[in-house]
Write a protein that holds these residues in place. Structure first.
Motif, mmCIF file in Angstrom:
data_model
loop_
_atom_site.group_PDB
_atom_site.id
_atom_site.type_symbol
_atom_site.label_atom_id
_atom_site.label_comp_id
_atom_site.label_asym_id
_atom_site.label_seq_id
_atom_site.Cartn_x
_atom_site.Cartn_y
_atom_site.Cartn_z
ATOM 1 N N TYR A 63 13.328 -76.696 -89.589
ATOM 2 C CA TYR A 63 14.345 -78.338 -89.626
ATOM 3 C C TYR A 63 14.074 -79.600 -89.124
ATOM 4 C CZ TYR A 63 18.715 -81.682 -89.688
ATOM 5 O OH TYR A 63 19.666 -82.739 -89.235
ATOM 6 N N VAL A 64 14.008 -79.480 -87.842
ATOM 7 C CA VAL A 64 13.661 -80.420 -86.911
ATOM 8 C C VAL A 64 12.556 -81.113 -86.898
ATOM 9 C CG1 VAL A 64 12.772 -81.075 -83.821
ATOM 10 C CG2 VAL A 64 15.032 -78.893 -84.532
ATOM 11 N N THR A 65 11.383 -79.828 -87.352
ATOM 12 C CA THR A 65 10.080 -80.449 -87.837
ATOM 13 C C THR A 65 9.799 -81.827 -89.384
ATOM 14 O OG1 THR A 65 9.161 -79.000 -87.180
ATOM 15 C CG2 THR A 65 7.605 -79.778 -89.111
ATOM 16 N N ARG A 66 11.151 -81.388 -89.876
ATOM 17 C CA ARG A 66 11.192 -82.187 -90.755
ATOM 18 C C ARG A 66 11.828 -83.556 -91.023
ATOM 19 N NH1 ARG A 66 15.126 -84.430 -93.287
ATOM 20 N NH2 ARG A 66 16.779 -82.627 -93.583
ATOM 21 N N ARG A 67 12.730 -83.776 -89.730
ATOM 22 C CA ARG A 67 13.635 -84.611 -89.120
ATOM 23 C C ARG A 67 12.302 -86.136 -88.658
ATOM 24 N NH1 ARG A 67 19.029 -85.492 -88.009
ATOM 25 N NH2 ARG A 67 18.201 -87.281 -87.695
ATOM 26 N N ARG A 68 11.294 -84.921 -88.091
ATOM 27 C CA ARG A 68 10.078 -85.265 -87.046
ATOM 28 C C ARG A 68 9.122 -86.262 -88.108
ATOM 29 N NH1 ARG A 68 6.286 -82.997 -85.830
ATOM 30 N NH2 ARG A 68 6.621 -81.045 -85.357
ATOM 31 N N TRP A 69 9.387 -85.748 -88.951
ATOM 32 C CA TRP A 69 8.724 -86.329 -89.879
ATOM 33 C C TRP A 69 8.882 -87.408 -90.879
ATOM 34 C CZ3 TRP A 69 6.511 -81.824 -93.675
ATOM 35 C CH2 TRP A 69 5.161 -80.726 -93.292
ATOM 36 N N ASP A 70 10.383 -87.090 -91.163
ATOM 37 C CA ASP A 70 11.029 -88.709 -91.465
ATOM 38 C C ASP A 70 11.034 -89.721 -90.517
ATOM 39 O OD1 ASP A 70 11.575 -86.786 -93.902
ATOM 40 O OD2 ASP A 70 13.246 -86.515 -93.210
ATOM 41 N N TYR A 71 11.251 -89.118 -89.616
ATOM 42 C CA TYR A 71 11.898 -90.359 -87.784
ATOM 43 C C TYR A 71 10.386 -91.120 -88.288
ATOM 44 C CZ TYR A 71 13.578 -92.212 -84.101
ATOM 45 O OH TYR A 71 14.488 -93.024 -83.155
ATOM 46 N N PHE A 72 9.053 -90.184 -88.374
ATOM 47 C CA PHE A 72 8.071 -91.534 -87.590
ATOM 48 C C PHE A 72 7.634 -91.926 -89.056
ATOM 49 C CE2 PHE A 72 6.643 -88.129 -84.669
ATOM 50 C CZ PHE A 72 6.821 -89.494 -83.267
ATOM 51 N N VAL A 73 7.639 -91.022 -90.766
ATOM 52 C CA VAL A 73 7.537 -91.560 -92.069
ATOM 53 C C VAL A 73 8.553 -93.405 -91.928
ATOM 54 C CG1 VAL A 73 8.344 -92.154 -94.239
ATOM 55 C CG2 VAL A 73 6.589 -90.032 -93.170
ATOM 56 N N GLN A 74 10.052 -93.173 -91.556
ATOM 57 C CA GLN A 74 10.514 -94.776 -92.141
ATOM 58 C C GLN A 74 10.245 -95.315 -90.492
ATOM 59 O OE1 GLN A 74 14.761 -93.048 -91.033
ATOM 60 N NE2 GLN A 74 15.451 -95.115 -91.330
ATOM 61 N N TYR A 75 10.335 -94.999 -89.511
ATOM 62 C CA TYR A 75 10.238 -95.714 -88.099
ATOM 63 C C TYR A 75 8.473 -96.451 -87.992
ATOM 64 C CZ TYR A 75 15.020 -95.064 -87.945
ATOM 65 O OH TYR A 75 16.879 -95.314 -88.184
ATOM 66 N N LEU A 76 7.532 -95.983 -88.398
ATOM 67 C CA LEU A 76 6.172 -95.994 -87.835
ATOM 68 C C LEU A 76 5.745 -96.468 -88.773
ATOM 69 C CD1 LEU A 76 4.210 -96.262 -85.257
ATOM 70 C CD2 LEU A 76 3.724 -94.194 -86.341
ATOM 71 N N ALA A 77 5.782 -95.362 -90.037
ATOM 72 C CA ALA A 77 4.719 -96.242 -91.256
ATOM 73 C C ALA A 77 5.920 -97.054 -92.143
ATOM 74 C CB ALA A 77 5.107 -95.300 -91.867
ATOM 75 N N GLY A 78 7.145 -97.222 -91.814
ATOM 76 C CA GLY A 78 8.246 -98.058 -92.276
ATOM 77 C C GLY A 78 7.687 -97.275 -93.969
ATOM 78 N N ASP A 79 8.201 -96.417 -94.523
ATOM 79 C CA ASP A 79 8.232 -96.265 -95.322
ATOM 80 C C ASP A 79 9.546 -95.256 -95.193
ATOM 81 O OD1 ASP A 79 5.780 -96.901 -96.082
ATOM 82 O OD2 ASP A 79 4.504 -95.141 -95.823
ATOM 83 N N THR A 80 9.692 -94.637 -96.847
ATOM 84 C CA THR A 80 11.087 -93.908 -97.006
ATOM 85 C C THR A 80 10.823 -92.908 -97.121
ATOM 86 O OG1 THR A 80 12.248 -95.456 -98.370
ATOM 87 C CG2 THR A 80 12.933 -94.026 -98.460
#
Length: 786
Positions: free
Chosen positions: A756-773
């Motif tokens: 769960y934490v790993t997936r949330r970390r992926w989400d965090y960088f996808v959203q805020y660093l890559a600017g993706d959804t």
């Protein structure tokens, strides 16, 4: 920042201009992609539990049964295979009937055992009568594979599972196990299960052989048996004045308070040990004639450093008449080599070493040795700026000569033969032109001279030496080439037999690509730094990629974590698949290089190798146009969590997104041994300022500009949650936005919550660093070893 959530209405022209610019005012990319579950599933294929089974014939475990035979675990598409090799002819055959043993273990334990996939913790030895002495996780069995095959729980381990609750330390003759009960040391007869109490004056917080370093507290006994099994060297650990740590377990109703002894930096009263020798037959305790010693090690931040327990800084004479040991000062700058009389308890200090920063006795295990027959000792020192071995005269305490010289380190002594006066050791940086992190295997005479290289391949070598030291199993590989495992002669290194050659055909067919080793210059502009880069398998050099820096600053280890082959390194390649460049770099201040390299940020742990991380990323961006220097993120766990928050606070215009897990953000809130070694003893002036002020992340939280996630386990008994909460408190006071996940009832690692934490970390960088959804609530599969 709220514009990232789509809560603002933008005019068409303004929106077009924003997209054309490619960056929003915070330096982050505007959202351009919507990732799907299939994108995350592709990334998941690169996690360790998916890649490891695809590597065939990578020998993961070797255990010697005697001087001439060893068993090993092999693997291919059909599963695991336990093989036994006879070194006389170099031939291997199945070690036992796996199907029969799996069925017998399953019947005895009440849980089925897959014959093609034994648990990772499986281990066994062979009894003189041919039965298998099996350890399966925390359980212990004797198995007879004749006829149908049966396994029985080992004597003394029925009812209350003593193997788990009161784990024993086996005597050299295999007849007894020493264990702790009610703060005292007991003996368990292996054959009958009969128990005998050896000490009687152990009391709460002043017990015998107890394992409590604050950050680590187990039921294992810390002791060393004499070679003839007649005596035990251990200690009575005094924690009566040591401060306590408290945590609360999540539950309905009244909270459950957990408390244990946990000394902190600067505490007046810390854990001390009183050294003792126990005569087993007489049940007599001989207390060594010396003041209480610091609970310290010359190697790590516990008196027991290795994964298999033991007391690293204690060595018996072969006849058990004397005991050599090393005492370490509270700040790790002063070491004393001492010898005790096992009968009288008299202690003699033979020599000492004082260093300006900190002393370490090796990597993986202590390197000093006791040679009483010739009144000598082998001593490890970095006094020449490299870790070398020296021969010491025990009669005078004077150094005779250096055993090893030149550049490069002795990392671990594996064997000493006093008769032939030969030392076998692992070393790094000793062969010109070879990666300075690749471990090779050597032998050298105690008289010094040129060491003999036994493993010539320019690769990282993992060694398993036979009990008699005449042969060894060598698995050698690099981060990009799979391992070859061979049996070699320990005299000159020539190959006796090939054990296995790893095959990564199935791994490559899955789409796997190797990491990319790279070098950059350190902060001094001269020193080479070594790292690993991970790119998406669908990499497009015409695009700009955000970069994520995985950091673990040490000083006890680095970010790359070994140079042997691994099909997955953490989830670096998985994250790269989501559209990132991911790197891991060992900066100055991490081990395995020169002493000066390791000392780079002594007494300034807030450095955290960050000047090197920033410098490396700038160099990579200058070399590779596809690295987007305006979109740099960072993440890490524990010390890496500390470094991540520090990066966001000290380099707020460089690092835009950080994910900080379980960080020791203020080492005054961490156990005393670790920080007092690297930062020094706490010194507070009359003005209230201290030498620990600069390392306190919360004091710089007001500098945060980007997105920061803080995570921790609510039962973290290594780095207490208060470390993170100090940062949270400061961020709130400074009116800074941040994110946080508190994971209930997990310790320093996140156990079943890791996916769960790993997936949330992926989400965090996808959203805020890559600017993706990211896809909504993608669920990673449970990991088999969690």
């Amino acid at each position: 920042m709220s514009s990232m959530n789509g809560t603002w209405r933008l005019s068409g022209a303004w929106l077009v201009g924003l997209i054309a610019a490619g960056l929003c005012s915070s330096g982050l990319a505007a959202q351009t992609r919507v990732l799907t579950a299939q994108d995350y599933a592709r990334a998941e294929r690169f996690l360790p539990y998916r890649t490891l089974p695809l590597v065939d014939h990578d020998v993961q475990k070797v255990k010697w049964l005697d001087d001439g035979h060893f068993w090993y675990r092999d693997h291919d598409a059909d599963g695991d295979h336990f093989m036994q090799m006879d070194i006389a002819d170099g031939k291997a055959a199945p070690a036992f009937d796996q199907a029969k043993l799996a069925f017998a273990l399953g019947k005895a334990g009440g849980q089925p055992v897959d014959a093609s996939k034994f648990p990772h913790a499986f281990d066994y030895s062979v009894k003189p009568d041919g039965r298998l002495d099996v350890r399966l996780d925390d359980k212990h069995y004797l198995c007879d594979l004749k006829d149908a095959g049966t396994c029985e729980a080992k004597a003394g381990h029925t009812g209350k599972d003593a193997a788990a609750d009161e784990p024993g330390v086996l005597s050299p003759d295999g007849k007894s196990e020493a264990f702790i009960r009610d703060w005292n040391l007991w003996l368990r007869d292996v054959a009958s299960g009969r128990e005998t109490r050896l000490t009687s004056d152990g009391v709460e917080d002043f017990g015998y052989a107890t394992d409590n370093a604050g950050w680590k507290h187990t039921d294992h006994a810390i002791l060393e048996w004499s070679p003839d099994s007649s005596r035990i060297a251990t200690f009575q650990q005094d924690q009566r004045k040591t401060g306590e740590m408290y945590l609360i377990r999540t539950r309905v109703g009244h909270p459950e308070l957990l408390k244990w002894k946990y000394p902190l930096v600067g505490d007046k009263h810390v854990t001390m040990i009183e050294r003792v020798i126990i005569d087993v037959a007489a049940k007599k305790v001989v207390r060594l004639k010396m003041p209480p010693d610091q609970h310290r090690s010359s190697l790590c931040d516990d008196v027991s450093c290795g994964p298999d327990g033991g007391w690293d800084d204690v060595k018996w004479a072969p006849d058990g008449s004397t005991l050599a040991f090393v005492s370490t000062s509270r700040d790790h700058r002063h070491e004393w080599f001492r010898i005790a009389n096992a009968t009288t308890g008299a202690v003699r200090t033979v020599f000492d070493e004082v260093v300006p920063t900190w002393y370490e006795s090796g990597n993986g295990a202590v390197n000093w040795r006791y040679l009483p027959a010739t009144h000598e000792a082998i001593w490890f020192s970095e006094r020449s700026n490299w870790g070398q071995l020296y021969l010491v005269d025990l009669a005078t305490g004077k150094f005779k000569h250096a055993i090893t010289r030149g550049e490069g380190n002795v990392t671990e002594v594996l064997k000493v033969d006093p008769k032939t006066r030969t030392v076998w050791f692992r070393g790094v940086g000793r062969t010109p032109g070879v990666n300075p992190y690749y471990q090779q295997f050597w032998k050298v005479s105690l008289e010094g001279g040129q060491p003999t290289l036994l493993t010539p391949e320019a690769a990282d070598h993992t060694i398993s030496l036979s009990p008699d030291g005449k042969a060894f199993v060598d698995a050698y590989s690099t981060p990009t080439t799979p391992p070859v495992t061979v049996l070699r002669d320990a005299d000159d290194g020539h190959a006796l037999a090939t054990v296995a050659r790893a095959d990564i055909s199935r791994l490559k067919a899955s789409g796997w690509v190797p990491p990319i080793p790279f070098t950059v210059k350190a902060r001094d502009g001269k020193t080479e730094l070594y790292g690993m880069m991970f790119k998406p398998t669908n990499f497009d050099p015409s695009k700009k990629y955000p970069l994520i820096d995985y950091v673990y600053p040490g000083p006890q280890t680095g970010s790359v974590r070994g140079r042997s082959f691994a099909p997955s390194r953490s989830d670096h390649q998985a994250m790269a698949e989501l559209g990132f460049i991911v790197i891991a770099l060992d900066g100055m201040g991490t081990p395995w290089r020169s002493k000066a390299f390791h000392d780079a940020y002594f007494e300034h742990v807030e450095d955290n190798t960050l000047p090197d991380q920033v410098g490396a990323i700038r160099q990579l961006a200058a070399k590779y146009p596809w690295v987007d220097l305006d979109r740099v993120g960072i993440w890490g766990h524990s010390g890496g969590g500390n470094a991540t928050a520090g990066a966001m606070f000290h380099y707020p215009d460089f690092f835009k997104v950080g994910w900080a897990e379980s960080g020791n953000h203020d080492n005054r809130e961490y156990e005393d041994d670790w920080a007092e070694k690297w930062q020094g003893l706490l010194v507070t002036g009359k003005d209230g300022k201290s030498n620990y002020d600069a390392q306190a992340n919360q004091d710089f939280a007001r500098n945060l500009k980007g997105h920061l996630m803080l995570t921790y386990g609510t039962l973290d008994d290594n780095v207490p949650p208060s470390n993170t909460l100090l940062v949270v408190q400061a961020l709130i006071k400074a009116n800074r936005d941040f994110d946080m996940i508190a994971i209930p009832d997990v310790h320093h690692g996140y156990a079943a919550a890791t996916p769960y934490v790993t997936r949330r970390r992926w989400d965090y960088f996808v959203q805020y660093l890559a600017g993706d959804t990211p896809p909504k609530a993608y669920e990673l599969k449970p990991w088999p070893w969690l």
